[in-house]
Design an enzyme around this catalytic site. Structure first.
Site, PDB file in Angstrom:
ATOM      1  N   PHE A  90       0.822  -1.117   0.068  1.00 57.39           N
ATOM      2  CA  PHE A  90       0.114  -0.027   0.112  1.00 57.39           C
ATOM      3  C   PHE A  90       0.839   1.360  -0.059  1.00 57.39           C
ATOM      4  O   PHE A  90       1.710   1.344   0.881  1.00 57.39           O
ATOM      5  CB  PHE A  90      -1.007  -0.086   1.066  1.00 57.39           C
ATOM      6  N   ALA A  91       0.638   2.044  -0.904  1.00 54.00           N
ATOM      7  CA  ALA A  91       1.632   3.301  -1.246  1.00 54.00           C
ATOM      8  C   ALA A  91       0.602   4.436  -1.377  1.00 54.00           C
ATOM      9  O   ALA A  91      -0.206   4.478  -2.516  1.00 54.00           O
ATOM     10  CB  ALA A  91       2.580   3.369  -1.951  1.00 54.00           C
ATOM     11  N   GLY A  95       0.090   8.965  -1.427  1.00 51.88           N
ATOM     12  CA  GLY A  95       0.792  10.242  -1.285  1.00 51.88           C
ATOM     13  C   GLY A  95       2.202  10.014  -1.553  1.00 51.88           C
ATOM     14  O   GLY A  95       2.798   9.388  -2.388  1.00 51.88           O
ATOM     15  N   ARG A  96       2.995  10.707  -0.367  1.00 50.66           N
ATOM     16  CA  ARG A  96       4.266  10.814  -0.610  1.00 50.66           C
ATOM     17  C   ARG A  96       5.062   9.655  -0.330  1.00 50.66           C
ATOM     18  O   ARG A  96       6.226   9.370  -0.955  1.00 50.66           O
ATOM     19  CB  ARG A  96       4.804  11.839   0.330  1.00 50.66           C
ATOM     20  N   TRP A 146       8.368  -3.178  20.748  1.00 55.37           N
ATOM     21  CA  TRP A 146       7.752  -3.688  21.733  1.00 55.37           C
ATOM     22  C   TRP A 146       8.255  -4.969  22.153  1.00 55.37           C
ATOM     23  O   TRP A 146       7.778  -5.631  23.412  1.00 55.37           O
ATOM     24  CB  TRP A 146       6.025  -3.570  21.735  1.00 55.37           C
ATOM     25  N   GLU A 196      -3.848  -0.857  14.192  1.00 58.83           N
ATOM     26  CA  GLU A 196      -2.901  -1.858  14.928  1.00 58.83           C
ATOM     27  C   GLU A 196      -3.582  -2.235  16.031  1.00 58.83           C
ATOM     28  O   GLU A 196      -3.466  -3.480  16.562  1.00 58.83           O
ATOM     29  CB  GLU A 196      -1.468  -1.167  15.413  1.00 58.83           C
TER      30      GLU A 196
END
Ligand SMILES: *[C@@H]1O[C@H](CO)[C@@H](O)[C@H](O)[C@H]1NC(C)=O
Ligand SMILES: *[C@@H]1O[C@H](CO)[C@@H](O)[C@H](O)[C@H]1NC(C)=O
Length: 309
Positions: free
Chosen positions: A83-84, A86-87, A199, A264
């Protein structure tokens, strides 16, 4: 568009997903036994089996030849959805794709699903018999304020529409990653979760789980297994779709009570209730900005650019 309208659209999307007749490629081949390829005693310094008996894949714990032989016989195809937006497209996609072409499932057939928000200037990367590319343009529904929601909704639609017929296993990743070493068949499984680099070495009481009891993502203090990262998930298309349906239901539930949580956190709740069948060690998603503890010997995927927070 107001929240109520958005909620209604989500519901109708969910219903249409659930009513779709879903056909998945059937697997007749004999299942591989864990003992055929998994060598947990080679890594006494880390936990290699969860308390529900799922393997945790660390460098040295797997016998690659046994796995290669098995998956070659099954003639598998693996999907990698990236998934990409915009910048991220300009800055990272090319690096992601070039490194993935080299290190993701070498020797096996891979379909890259490049999910973008507009037709950008896509990097030119040549396909080959084992490497093909599909560009999936996400709707320009600007009211999707939440990019994770948008990418998961899009992925679910494409799984139902065609991905389920094209691949045996599917991974979904974000584009801000760079493959550094082989990410091979040792990572394949029905439901694959990624241990979160930040984590993993922390006390579970600090895990950023959703702590508001009214939220669908709620995990009480003292509960939960690990903290999983949201940038990589894997599994069969069916299991990924199941996660996405649960995620969307969770969002809907929370919207009704005026709450919101993050992708998440919903993911962590899902894996708390539906235990993953395989876990990837933090080597598969390391942040080079962190000082590597001695357990992390071999970085396979690096976060790029390193998170500064
Ligand atoms: C392997 O799968 C591919 C694509 O699904 C197919 O074109 C090819 O013929 C298969 N090869 C064998 C040996 O079955
Ligand atoms: C929750 O909603 C607020 C206000 O719409 C937004 O600023 C915040 O980022 C949201 N939090 C999450 C975790 O999505």
């Amino acid at each position: 568009m107001n929240c109520r309208r958005r909620g209604l659209l989500l519901v109708s999307f969910l219903l249409s997903l659930m009513m779709t007749k879903i056909y998945f490629k059937s697997h007749q081949a004999q299942e591989l036994q864990l003992s055929d390829w998994f060598k947990p005693r080679r890594r006494p310094d880390v936990i290699t089996i969860t308390n529900w008996l799922a393997p945790i894949i660390w460098e040295k714990t797997f016998h690659r030849q046994a796995l290669e032989k098995y998956y070659r016989k099954r003639n598998i195809t693996v999907g990698l959805a990236v998934f990409a937006a915009g910048r991220l497209v300009d800055e990272h996609l090319e690096l992601f794709l070039r490194s993935a072409k080299k290190y993701f499932m070498p020797g096996h057939r891979v379909v890259f699903y490049i999910m973008v928000d507009t037709y950008p200037q896509l990097p030119y990367i040549q396909s080959s018999p084992l490497r093909s590319f599909q560009v999936l343009v996400m709707g320009r529904e600007r009211w999707w304020i939440d990019l994770d929601l948008m990418r998961m909704k899009t992925l679910a639609e494409h799984i139902v529409d065609h991905i389920q017929n094209e691949v045996d296993f599917l991974f979904s990743m974000t584009a801000n990653l760079v493959f550094q070493n082989e990410f091979g068949v040792e990572t394949l499984g029905a439901s694959v979760a990624q241990l979160h680099a930040r984590w993993y070495f922390q006390n579970p009481k600090y895990f950023p789980y959703e702590r508001r009891p009214k939220s669908a993502a709620y995990i009480p203090f003292g509960k939960g297994d690990y903290y999983y990262g949201g940038s990589t998930i894997g599994g069969t298309p069916r299991r990924i779709l199941d996660f996405i349906q649960n995620y969307l239901k969770g969002i809907l539930h929370d919207m009704r009570s005026g709450l919101n949580s993050s992708y998440e956190k919903y993911l962590n709740k899902y894996f708390f209730l539906n235990k993953p069948t395989k876990l990837l060690s933090p080597e598969y998603n390391w942040n080079p900005m962190f000082i590597s503890p001695k357990q992390v010997r071999y970085m396979k995927v690096a976060l790029y650019p390193p998170e500064t927070s």
